[in-house]
Enzyme design. Structure first.
Site, mmCIF file in Angstrom:
data_model
loop_
_atom_site.group_PDB
_atom_site.id
_atom_site.type_symbol
_atom_site.label_atom_id
_atom_site.label_comp_id
_atom_site.label_asym_id
_atom_site.label_seq_id
_atom_site.Cartn_x
_atom_site.Cartn_y
_atom_site.Cartn_z
ATOM 1 N N CYS A 263 26.844 -13.356 2.368
ATOM 2 C CA CYS A 263 28.116 -13.297 2.999
ATOM 3 C C CYS A 263 28.706 -12.039 3.693
ATOM 4 O O CYS A 263 28.875 -11.684 4.769
ATOM 5 C CB CYS A 263 29.151 -13.963 2.164
ATOM 6 S SG CYS A 263 28.747 -15.718 1.698
ATOM 7 N N PHE A 264 28.819 -10.890 2.612
ATOM 8 C CA PHE A 264 29.457 -9.884 2.995
ATOM 9 C C PHE A 264 28.682 -8.978 3.943
ATOM 10 O O PHE A 264 29.365 -8.503 4.857
ATOM 11 C CB PHE A 264 29.509 -8.788 1.769
ATOM 12 C CG PHE A 264 30.764 -9.216 0.682
ATOM 13 C CD1 PHE A 264 31.537 -10.195 1.006
ATOM 14 C CD2 PHE A 264 30.905 -8.789 -0.364
ATOM 15 C CE1 PHE A 264 32.798 -10.753 0.352
ATOM 16 C CE2 PHE A 264 32.073 -9.091 -1.259
ATOM 17 C CZ PHE A 264 32.960 -10.130 -0.873
#
Ligand code: UGA
Length: 423
Positions: A263-264
């Site tokens: 995600c990040f």
């Protein structure tokens, strides 16, 4: 309510089973028939804390999975939970959003019922309005008046996703109309939390901004940690003092190897590309990525300073997953560390409580062990790469090493003769 969830990955499956746990009738549409079968047997195809219990309770009762779209026309609410991976340039790949929208549009053709289609996947601002709505409306023709559209981002951490779903800080709902928002709100009515209602685009942006802000906190802590290390200060003491200011808060201030996961890194890159496409130069976000990319190299540099040439030396790596409580190694910071060690000719032995099978696919040639003691036996040095709580209990195991050189990329050990990347 009758809910269909498109996609049985970690977001879709957690969303579907938690909605079933809250009492709704839920159908998961998962194109991988093997995964759908497992879900129907109450067996989670992924590891997620608490998911197995919820699946056992709901599967075959008010939760079912299938690999086709039949029955979606009965749903009050349809959640799109498909992946939005990165393209080569870092922008989000929306092809699964397109195909899910097409399949939903085709499935709802001729339906007289009011449906709300809700995007839960992380998508660039404007996606629901410019891709999902036109595709569905074109397929439905005149029938499109009976459809509402929402964007309801997920804030589910891997490994803690069930708990995050059932005890969220907030629920964000962007909607095309008040009626559409009301339907989504109704689905969550058993959860007693603040609901923020916004435009579709703002809801999409809230998700990117939340992830980018958390990633920024981590890179900021790493920059401070790197400065602290140079002047002999423990950054964890510093951040404890800083984080107690309620305007800052203590979370996501742990310096170390940086952020990994699905995600990040992907979401910050997608936001950078979105900014650039719109004529902005997002200097802060670019630095967040830049700092993150440099952190893994630091642990190898410290190792070099401690033991000299690492060619032929046995280096034990503790932790392979991108964080604790998961077997996921996507964008794990251990990957660049292991690559660099191998380039320098190290002989690697590794231990991770859950992720060694996933890592074996990437690095088949390294020695994997089923416990830390075995992995450490005869090692010239040890690098700790994941914040697994069980590592905090290690101490005697380090006596099995040839020389007790321990370098931490995450602050998790409690023994005293260790060095950290940032402290
Ligand atoms: C993240 C967000 O926390 C979720 O809110 C979001 O829904 C999810 O992405 C998503 O977009 O689907 P996740 O990637 O599962 O969740 O994991 P985090 O717990 O946020 O950790 C991400 C990375 O940051 C890990 O590699 C972790 O080791 C690292 N980290 C975390 C630090 O280096 N320092 C910290 O202080 C905290």
């Amino acid at each position: 309510m009758n809910i269909s969830v498109i996609g049985g990955g970690y977001v879709g499956l957690v969303t579907a089973s938690c909605f079933a746990h809250l009492g709704h009738m839920v159908r998961v549409i998962e194109i991988d028939a093997g995964k759908a079968d497992l879900i129907n047997q109450g067996v989670p195809p992924i590891y997620e804390d608490g998911l197995e219990e919820i699946l056992k309770e709901t599967s075959g009762k008010n939760l079912s999975a299938q690999s086709h779209y039949k029955g979606v026309e009965d749903a009050d609410l349809i959640f799109i939970c498909v992946g939005t991976p990165s393209q080569d340039d870092g922008a989000a790949d929306l092809s699964y959003i397109v195909s899910a929208s097409e399949s939903i549009g085709a499935a709802l053709r001729g339906s007289k019922k009011y449906h709300v289609i809700t995007v839960k996947s992380t998508v660039p601002p404007g996606t629901t309005e410019s891709i999902v709505i036109p595709i569905v409306q074109e397929l439905l023709g005149d029938g499109s008046n009976g459809i509402g559209f929402c964007m309801n981002p997920e804030f589910l951490r891997e490994g803690r996703a069930v708990d995050d779903f059932l005890h969220p800080d907030r629920i964000v709902i962007g909607g095309s109309s008040a009626e559409a928002v009301r339907v989504v709100q109704e689905a969550y009515k058993k959860l007693d939390v603040p609901v923020i209602t916004t435009s579709l685009k703002a809801a999409e942006m809230i998700k990117y901004t939340s992830n980018a802000f958390l990633a920024t906190k981590i890179s900021f802590s790493n920059e401070i940690g790197n400065i602290c290390k140079k002047i002999g200060i423990n950054v964890y003491e510093v951040m404890r003092g800083v984080g107690l200011d309620h305007r800052i808060n203590p979370y996501f201030l742990n310096a170390g190897l940086g952020f990994g996961g699905s995600c990040f890194p992907k979401d910050v890159m997608a936001l950078i590309r979105l900014a650039e496409k719109n004529g902005e130069d997002p200097v802060l976000l670019k630095s967040v990525i830049d700092i993150n990319e440099r952190q893994p190299g630091r642990i190898v540099q410290i190792l070099n300073e401690r033991i000299g040439d690492i060619r032929g030396k046995k280096i034990t790596v503790l932790g392979l997953a991108f964080k604790d409580n998961t077997d996921d190694v996507r964008d794990s910071r251990s990957i660049p560390v292991i690559s660099e060690l191998l380039e320098h000719g190290a002989v690697i032995s590794a231990y991770d409580p859950m992720a060694f099978e996933s890592m074996e696919k990437i690095f088949p040639g390294i020695n994997y062990h089923t416990n830390a003691g075995d992995a450490l036996t005869g090692a010239d040095a040890c690098l700790v790469l994941t914040e697994w709580p069980e590592f905090s209990k290690l101490n005697d195991e380090f006596n099995m090493m040839k020389s007790r050189v321990i370098i931490e990329g995450r602050k998790i050990l409690s023994c005293s003769d260790i060095e950290g990347v940032c402290w």
